[in-house]
Structures are given as C-alpha cells and as structure tokens.
Design a protein around this motif. Sequence first.
Motif, PDB file in Angstrom:
ATOM      1  N   GLY A   1       1.958   6.717  -6.836  1.00 46.58           N
ATOM      2  CA  GLY A   1       1.121   7.752  -7.146  1.00 46.58           C
ATOM      3  C   GLY A   1       1.521   9.224  -7.092  1.00 46.58           C
ATOM      4  O   GLY A   1       1.385  10.155  -7.708  1.00 46.58           O
ATOM      5  N   VAL A   2       1.889   9.574  -5.695  1.00 45.15           N
ATOM      6  CA  VAL A   2       2.487  10.878  -5.483  1.00 45.15           C
ATOM      7  C   VAL A   2       3.647  11.141  -6.330  1.00 45.15           C
ATOM      8  O   VAL A   2       3.693  12.314  -6.781  1.00 45.15           O
ATOM      9  CB  VAL A   2       2.799  10.925  -3.893  1.00 45.15           C
ATOM     10  CG1 VAL A   2       3.506  12.232  -3.606  1.00 45.15           C
ATOM     11  CG2 VAL A   2       1.689  10.533  -3.035  1.00 45.15           C
ATOM     12  N   GLY A   3       4.723  10.389  -6.533  1.00 42.67           N
ATOM     13  CA  GLY A   3       5.686  10.632  -7.552  1.00 42.67           C
ATOM     14  C   GLY A   3       5.197  10.855  -8.900  1.00 42.67           C
ATOM     15  O   GLY A   3       5.804  11.782  -9.470  1.00 42.67           O
ATOM     16  N   ALA A   4       4.268  10.236  -9.451  1.00 41.88           N
ATOM     17  CA  ALA A   4       3.849  10.422 -10.857  1.00 41.88           C
ATOM     18  C   ALA A   4       3.182  11.643 -10.728  1.00 41.88           C
ATOM     19  O   ALA A   4       3.156  12.435 -11.766  1.00 41.88           O
ATOM     20  CB  ALA A   4       2.846   9.073 -10.990  1.00 41.88           C
ATOM     21  N   ALA A   5       2.226  12.039  -9.748  1.00 42.90           N
ATOM     22  CA  ALA A   5       1.636  13.512  -9.932  1.00 42.90           C
ATOM     23  C   ALA A   5       2.501  14.695  -9.567  1.00 42.90           C
ATOM     24  O   ALA A   5       2.452  15.495 -10.594  1.00 42.90           O
ATOM     25  CB  ALA A   5       0.826  13.505  -8.600  1.00 42.90           C
ATOM     26  N   LEU A   6       3.797  14.461  -8.841  1.00 43.16           N
ATOM     27  CA  LEU A   6       4.684  15.520  -8.841  1.00 43.16           C
ATOM     28  C   LEU A   6       5.420  15.592 -10.072  1.00 43.16           C
ATOM     29  O   LEU A   6       5.771  16.679 -10.550  1.00 43.16           O
ATOM     30  CB  LEU A   6       5.604  15.193  -7.545  1.00 43.16           C
ATOM     31  CG  LEU A   6       5.299  15.438  -6.220  1.00 43.16           C
ATOM     32  CD1 LEU A   6       6.309  15.003  -5.337  1.00 43.16           C
ATOM     33  CD2 LEU A   6       4.879  16.772  -6.231  1.00 43.16           C
ATOM     34  N   PHE A   7       5.793  14.387 -10.731  1.00 42.09           N
ATOM     35  CA  PHE A   7       6.506  14.585 -12.065  1.00 42.09           C
ATOM     36  C   PHE A   7       5.770  15.154 -13.020  1.00 42.09           C
ATOM     37  O   PHE A   7       6.002  16.096 -13.849  1.00 42.09           O
ATOM     38  CB  PHE A   7       6.670  13.175 -12.522  1.00 42.09           C
ATOM     39  CG  PHE A   7       7.362  13.006 -13.939  1.00 42.09           C
ATOM     40  CD1 PHE A   7       8.517  13.404 -14.047  1.00 42.09           C
ATOM     41  CD2 PHE A   7       6.628  12.560 -15.014  1.00 42.09           C
ATOM     42  CE1 PHE A   7       9.284  13.435 -15.404  1.00 42.09           C
ATOM     43  CE2 PHE A   7       7.139  12.566 -16.269  1.00 42.09           C
ATOM     44  CZ  PHE A   7       8.438  12.878 -16.513  1.00 42.09           C
ATOM     45  N   ALA A   8       4.455  15.029 -13.242  1.00 40.98           N
ATOM     46  CA  ALA A   8       3.339  15.450 -14.122  1.00 40.98           C
ATOM     47  C   ALA A   8       3.136  16.869 -13.692  1.00 40.98           C
ATOM     48  O   ALA A   8       3.136  17.735 -14.585  1.00 40.98           O
ATOM     49  CB  ALA A   8       1.818  14.742 -13.856  1.00 40.98           C
ATOM     50  N   PHE A   9       2.988  17.418 -12.481  1.00 34.37           N
ATOM     51  CA  PHE A   9       3.150  18.781 -12.090  1.00 34.37           C
ATOM     52  C   PHE A   9       4.177  19.360 -12.643  1.00 34.37           C
ATOM     53  O   PHE A   9       4.139  20.624 -13.294  1.00 34.37           O
ATOM     54  CB  PHE A   9       2.735  18.992 -10.638  1.00 34.37           C
ATOM     55  CG  PHE A   9       2.576  20.221 -10.138  1.00 34.37           C
ATOM     56  CD1 PHE A   9       1.435  20.960 -10.575  1.00 34.37           C
ATOM     57  CD2 PHE A   9       3.671  20.920  -9.380  1.00 34.37           C
ATOM     58  CE1 PHE A   9       1.283  22.233 -10.079  1.00 34.37           C
ATOM     59  CE2 PHE A   9       3.631  22.281  -9.050  1.00 34.37           C
ATOM     60  CZ  PHE A   9       2.280  22.944  -9.264  1.00 34.37           C
ATOM     61  N   ILE A  10       5.394  19.163 -12.309  1.00 31.09           N
ATOM     62  CA  ILE A  10       6.585  19.787 -12.589  1.00 31.09           C
ATOM     63  C   ILE A  10       6.894  19.679 -14.271  1.00 31.09           C
ATOM     64  O   ILE A  10       7.019  20.815 -14.878  1.00 31.09           O
ATOM     65  CB  ILE A  10       7.788  19.219 -12.033  1.00 31.09           C
ATOM     66  CG1 ILE A  10       7.735  19.337 -10.639  1.00 31.09           C
ATOM     67  CG2 ILE A  10       9.153  19.537 -12.798  1.00 31.09           C
ATOM     68  CD1 ILE A  10       9.064  18.489  -9.842  1.00 31.09           C
ATOM     69  N   TYR A  11       6.278  18.532 -14.793  1.00 31.92           N
ATOM     70  CA  TYR A  11       6.493  18.733 -16.177  1.00 31.92           C
ATOM     71  C   TYR A  11       5.400  19.642 -17.032  1.00 31.92           C
ATOM     72  O   TYR A  11       5.841  20.507 -17.675  1.00 31.92           O
ATOM     73  CB  TYR A  11       5.998  17.326 -17.150  1.00 31.92           C
ATOM     74  CG  TYR A  11       6.161  17.211 -18.320  1.00 31.92           C
ATOM     75  CD1 TYR A  11       7.199  17.163 -19.109  1.00 31.92           C
ATOM     76  CD2 TYR A  11       4.562  17.459 -19.072  1.00 31.92           C
ATOM     77  CE1 TYR A  11       6.910  17.015 -20.487  1.00 31.92           C
ATOM     78  CE2 TYR A  11       4.528  17.151 -20.450  1.00 31.92           C
ATOM     79  CZ  TYR A  11       5.728  17.079 -21.173  1.00 31.92           C
ATOM     80  OH  TYR A  11       5.807  16.884 -22.483  1.00 31.92           O
TER      81      TYR A  11
ATOM     82  N   ASP B   1       0.838  -1.248  -0.077  1.00 36.99           N
ATOM     83  CA  ASP B   1       0.035  -0.186   0.024  1.00 36.99           C
ATOM     84  C   ASP B   1       0.752   1.299  -0.073  1.00 36.99           C
ATOM     85  O   ASP B   1       0.592   2.354  -0.821  1.00 36.99           O
ATOM     86  CB  ASP B   1      -0.856   0.262   1.117  1.00 36.99           C
ATOM     87  CG  ASP B   1      -2.001  -1.185   1.183  1.00 36.99           C
ATOM     88  OD1 ASP B   1      -2.179  -1.779   0.031  1.00 36.99           O
ATOM     89  OD2 ASP B   1      -2.412  -1.537   2.303  1.00 36.99           O
ATOM     90  N   TYR B   2       1.993   1.096   0.798  1.00 36.72           N
ATOM     91  CA  TYR B   2       2.932   2.279   0.953  1.00 36.72           C
ATOM     92  C   TYR B   2       3.560   2.731  -0.485  1.00 36.72           C
ATOM     93  O   TYR B   2       3.727   3.658  -0.933  1.00 36.72           O
ATOM     94  CB  TYR B   2       3.985   2.281   2.042  1.00 36.72           C
ATOM     95  CG  TYR B   2       3.104   2.568   3.317  1.00 36.72           C
ATOM     96  CD1 TYR B   2       2.544   3.657   3.542  1.00 36.72           C
ATOM     97  CD2 TYR B   2       3.545   1.709   4.326  1.00 36.72           C
ATOM     98  CE1 TYR B   2       1.705   3.879   4.803  1.00 36.72           C
ATOM     99  CE2 TYR B   2       2.827   1.983   5.873  1.00 36.72           C
ATOM    100  CZ  TYR B   2       1.957   3.070   6.097  1.00 36.72           C
ATOM    101  OH  TYR B   2       1.428   3.223   7.257  1.00 36.72           O
ATOM    102  N   ALA B   3       3.982   1.367  -0.911  1.00 39.67           N
ATOM    103  CA  ALA B   3       4.564   1.491  -2.211  1.00 39.67           C
ATOM    104  C   ALA B   3       3.858   2.249  -3.310  1.00 39.67           C
ATOM    105  O   ALA B   3       4.161   3.073  -4.317  1.00 39.67           O
ATOM    106  CB  ALA B   3       5.166   0.352  -2.728  1.00 39.67           C
ATOM    107  N   LEU B   4       2.483   1.722  -3.425  1.00 39.77           N
ATOM    108  CA  LEU B   4       1.487   2.308  -4.288  1.00 39.77           C
ATOM    109  C   LEU B   4       1.245   3.808  -4.176  1.00 39.77           C
ATOM    110  O   LEU B   4       1.053   4.633  -5.083  1.00 39.77           O
ATOM    111  CB  LEU B   4       0.179   1.523  -4.304  1.00 39.77           C
ATOM    112  CG  LEU B   4       0.173   0.129  -4.952  1.00 39.77           C
ATOM    113  CD1 LEU B   4      -0.822  -0.698  -4.762  1.00 39.77           C
ATOM    114  CD2 LEU B   4       0.830  -0.079  -6.251  1.00 39.77           C
ATOM    115  N   ILE B   5       1.064   4.150  -2.802  1.00 36.38           N
ATOM    116  CA  ILE B   5       0.954   5.673  -2.549  1.00 36.38           C
ATOM    117  C   ILE B   5       2.230   6.466  -3.131  1.00 36.38           C
ATOM    118  O   ILE B   5       2.070   7.483  -3.755  1.00 36.38           O
ATOM    119  CB  ILE B   5       0.652   5.859  -1.182  1.00 36.38           C
ATOM    120  CG1 ILE B   5      -0.704   5.175  -0.694  1.00 36.38           C
ATOM    121  CG2 ILE B   5       0.804   7.299  -0.736  1.00 36.38           C
ATOM    122  CD1 ILE B   5      -1.069   5.095   0.823  1.00 36.38           C
ATOM    123  N   VAL B   6       3.465   5.943  -2.674  1.00 41.53           N
ATOM    124  CA  VAL B   6       4.583   6.762  -3.107  1.00 41.53           C
ATOM    125  C   VAL B   6       4.706   6.696  -4.575  1.00 41.53           C
ATOM    126  O   VAL B   6       4.960   7.982  -5.327  1.00 41.53           O
ATOM    127  CB  VAL B   6       5.876   5.840  -2.586  1.00 41.53           C
ATOM    128  CG1 VAL B   6       7.153   6.539  -3.019  1.00 41.53           C
ATOM    129  CG2 VAL B   6       5.644   6.028  -1.011  1.00 41.53           C
TER     130      VAL B   6
END
Length: 54
Positions: free
Chosen positions: A40-50, A33-38
Amino acid sequence: MIYFTKALGGPSYISAMSRQTYPAPFDSDIRIDYALIVAGVGAALFAFIYLILV
C-alpha cells in the motif's frame, strides 16, 4: 447495553461491548500484514511520484 457503576468520583458507565472479548475471525500471519502495508505504501508513493511528474 450500558451498565452504571458507582465510582469514587461519581457515577460512571461501562459499555457492555467494551467488556466482551471476541476471537479473531481468522488466524493472520503478521508477515501478511506487513506485506500488505508495504504494498500500500509503495502504491501510494508510486501514485504521488507519477502525479508530480505528469
């Protein structure tokens, strides 16, 4: 189904669904569960910065 009960403050109802307990559909490891949350948050941050840089 809804059950009506007598309470001190007046009649109230309790849903039959809230009184039943259901087992988990599968035994999940909390690390997954923690790995999936991390991820997802990483993908969201990457998309935001992009989106900001492009």
